[in-house]
Design a protein around this motif. Structure first.
Motif, mmCIF file in Angstrom:
data_model
loop_
_atom_site.group_PDB
_atom_site.id
_atom_site.type_symbol
_atom_site.label_atom_id
_atom_site.label_comp_id
_atom_site.label_asym_id
_atom_site.label_seq_id
_atom_site.Cartn_x
_atom_site.Cartn_y
_atom_site.Cartn_z
ATOM 1 N N GLN A 40 0.826 -1.202 0.000
ATOM 2 C CA GLN A 40 0.000 0.000 0.000
ATOM 3 C C GLN A 40 0.861 1.253 0.000
ATOM 4 O OE1 GLN A 40 -2.426 -0.719 3.433
ATOM 5 N NE2 GLN A 40 -3.997 -1.814 2.269
ATOM 6 N N ASP A 80 -0.455 5.567 -15.985
ATOM 7 C CA ASP A 80 -0.705 4.131 -15.981
ATOM 8 C C ASP A 80 -0.957 3.754 -17.436
ATOM 9 O OD1 ASP A 80 -1.283 1.546 -15.424
ATOM 10 O OD2 ASP A 80 -3.174 1.946 -14.387
ATOM 11 N N GLU A 109 1.182 6.668 -6.988
ATOM 12 C CA GLU A 109 0.082 7.593 -7.259
ATOM 13 C C GLU A 109 0.504 9.040 -7.032
ATOM 14 O OE1 GLU A 109 -2.836 7.035 -8.712
ATOM 15 O OE2 GLU A 109 -2.157 4.974 -8.943
ATOM 16 N N ARG A 162 3.891 1.520 -1.337
ATOM 17 C CA ARG A 162 4.429 1.661 -2.694
ATOM 18 C C ARG A 162 3.378 2.218 -3.643
ATOM 19 N NH1 ARG A 162 6.902 -3.248 -1.399
ATOM 20 N NH2 ARG A 162 5.276 -4.437 -2.462
ATOM 21 N N LEU A 163 2.143 1.762 -3.503
ATOM 22 C CA LEU A 163 1.061 2.251 -4.359
ATOM 23 C C LEU A 163 0.824 3.736 -4.133
ATOM 24 C CD1 LEU A 163 -1.105 1.501 -6.414
ATOM 25 C CD2 LEU A 163 -2.622 0.989 -4.510
ATOM 26 N N ARG A 164 0.870 4.178 -2.870
ATOM 27 C CA ARG A 164 0.702 5.610 -2.582
ATOM 28 C C ARG A 164 1.834 6.428 -3.195
ATOM 29 N NH1 ARG A 164 -1.111 3.564 2.400
ATOM 30 N NH2 ARG A 164 0.956 3.774 3.310
#
Length: 135
Positions: A43, A86, A50, A45-47
């Motif tokens: 999570q 993306d 983004e 890494r995803l933040r």
């Protein structure tokens, strides 16, 4: 006394991050704790990814047509980096809008659509908020 404020009103015993219970009363297995830690790291890494994304208004897509062997034409979309977008999701949207196949060339930061779709791809990118240049 092992904790910094042990015996004072500021003494807060450590709690488990997974179940929320006080450490001596924790019933989590090491596998559960490891799985929870992997989830937290994913999570995070995803933040980060983004946060690094740029809004479409600050990017310019360059569209051109290339002819490949066998007189096949390919619409190439450059100028959109994988770091700021993306690309696989964007390609899926363009494929649906143009009714064609395509691929992502991540090492070159470009999208390729089968056929000459400069007009429809440009219109769809403009609707998504990107600036478009034909070239």
């Amino acid at each position: 006394m092992t904790r910094l404020f042990a015996g004072t009103p500021f003494d807060i015993p450590p709690t488990c991050d997974t179940c929320g219970k006080v450490e001596p009363d924790c019933i989590c297995t090491p596998e559960q704790k490891a799985a929870a830690e992997r989830t937290r790291q994913a999570q995070a890494r995803l933040r980060e990814v983004e946060a690094a994304r740029l809004p479409p208004e600050k990017q310019t897509a360059r569209l051109r047509v290339e002819t490949r062997k066998g007189k096949r034409t390919v619409t190439v979309i450059d100028g959109l980096t994988a770091h700021a977008n993306d690309l696989p999701t964007l390609l899926s949207k363009l494929q649906a809008a143009c009714g064609t196949g395509g691929t992502v060339r991540e090492e070159e930061d470009r999208l390729e659509l089968q056929g000459d779709h400069r007009q429809s791809a440009g219109e769809h990118l403009t609707r998504l908020g990107y600036r478009v240049k034909n070239g």
